[in-house]
Scaffold this active site. Structure first.
Site, mmCIF file in Angstrom:
data_model
loop_
_atom_site.group_PDB
_atom_site.id
_atom_site.type_symbol
_atom_site.label_atom_id
_atom_site.label_comp_id
_atom_site.label_asym_id
_atom_site.label_seq_id
_atom_site.Cartn_x
_atom_site.Cartn_y
_atom_site.Cartn_z
ATOM 1 C CG ASP A 134 -1.611 1.250 1.506
ATOM 2 O OD1 ASP A 134 -2.315 1.726 0.601
ATOM 3 O OD2 ASP A 134 -1.469 1.798 2.624
ATOM 4 C CG ASP B 93 -1.654 7.611 0.380
ATOM 5 O OD1 ASP B 93 -1.892 8.828 0.405
ATOM 6 O OD2 ASP B 93 -1.411 7.002 -0.677
#
Length: 239
Positions: free
Chosen positions: A31, A33
């Site tokens: 991922d 952020d």
């Protein structure tokens, strides 16, 4: 659920028995952020529109799993960004975005062990593509902001694979990437922090929660609560 064991301070495991062999894996999916990087990009973009608090509240609820329709939550947040300039995106990238501790080290170790590296994000191509190039990642998928005359329109653009990279698309992207490189999902590592990472983490052989929301931490095989991303390497045999 298997009870978790503190392998080392700030590093817990459940359902696995270290040491593992990194070369047994063929893909690592990150991922973006608050996992690979230190910020939620949408919140920092919203700061330029004077709407950071409003947008950040939606982001937090979505990441905690309190908003089940990620696509709608993202559309709501992006609509609030209308009028923000492309220059502000550049400012966020230059001045606010930082790699999380250990990110570069973990990527390099994985590449050295022969793994391919995927960045799959509910965030934006403006940042994901720059990170892909900066870290020499193999694959990147994220959402594309519509920009007209140097300003955000408050909309997202459809891409060849679909409209929005949500949890279901993260899972599909991981599975498709495994198929592309000729490995099974059991040979994939997935790292994330929010509820929209759970679907891809659920199909990966090794799921890793990095300073994650409680719901994510509870379901991951590995939880890193202290230190950097490269603490994952503590679970693997030395080369």
């Amino acid at each position: 659920m298997t009870s978790s064991i503190e392998f080392a301070p700030g590093l817990t495991v459940q359902g696995i028995t270290p040491p593992l062999n990194l070369r047994d894996f063929k893909l690592i999916a990150f991922d973006m952020d608050s996992t690979l990087i230190n910020i939620e990009c949408v919140d920092e973009i919203a700061d330029a529109a004077g709407r950071k608090a409003e947008v950040a509240a939606i982001t937090e609820a979505a990441m905690r799993g309190e908003i089940t329709d990620y696509k709608e939550s993202l559309r709501q947040r992006v609509a609030l960004l209308k009028g923000v300039t492309e220059e502000h995106l550049a400012h966020v990238y230059r001045s606010r975005l930082r790699l999380n501790p250990g990110a570069a080290e973990l990527v390099l170790a994985c590449k050295a062990a022969g793994l391919k590296v995927l960045l799959v994000s509910g965030g934006f191509t403006y940042f994901a593509e720059r990170l892909r190039d900066r870290l020499a990642l193999d694959f990147a998928r994220s959402n594309q902001l519509e920009i007209v005359d140097g300003q955000l329109t408050g909309r997202l653009l459809d891409q060849s694979w679909g409209d929005i990279c949500d949890g279901a698309m993260k899972r599909e992207t991981l599975l498709r990437t495994c198929s592309l490189i000729g490995c099974s999902p059991a040979q994939a590592i997935a790292m994330g922090d929010g509820a929209n990472d759970l679907e891809m983490m659920g199909v990966a052989g090794l799921s890793v929660a990095y300073r994650a929301k409680p719901k994510v931490r509870a379901q991951a095989k590995v939880a890193i609560d202290m230190g950097g991303l490269d603490r994952l390497l503590e679970l693997f045999k030395s080369a």
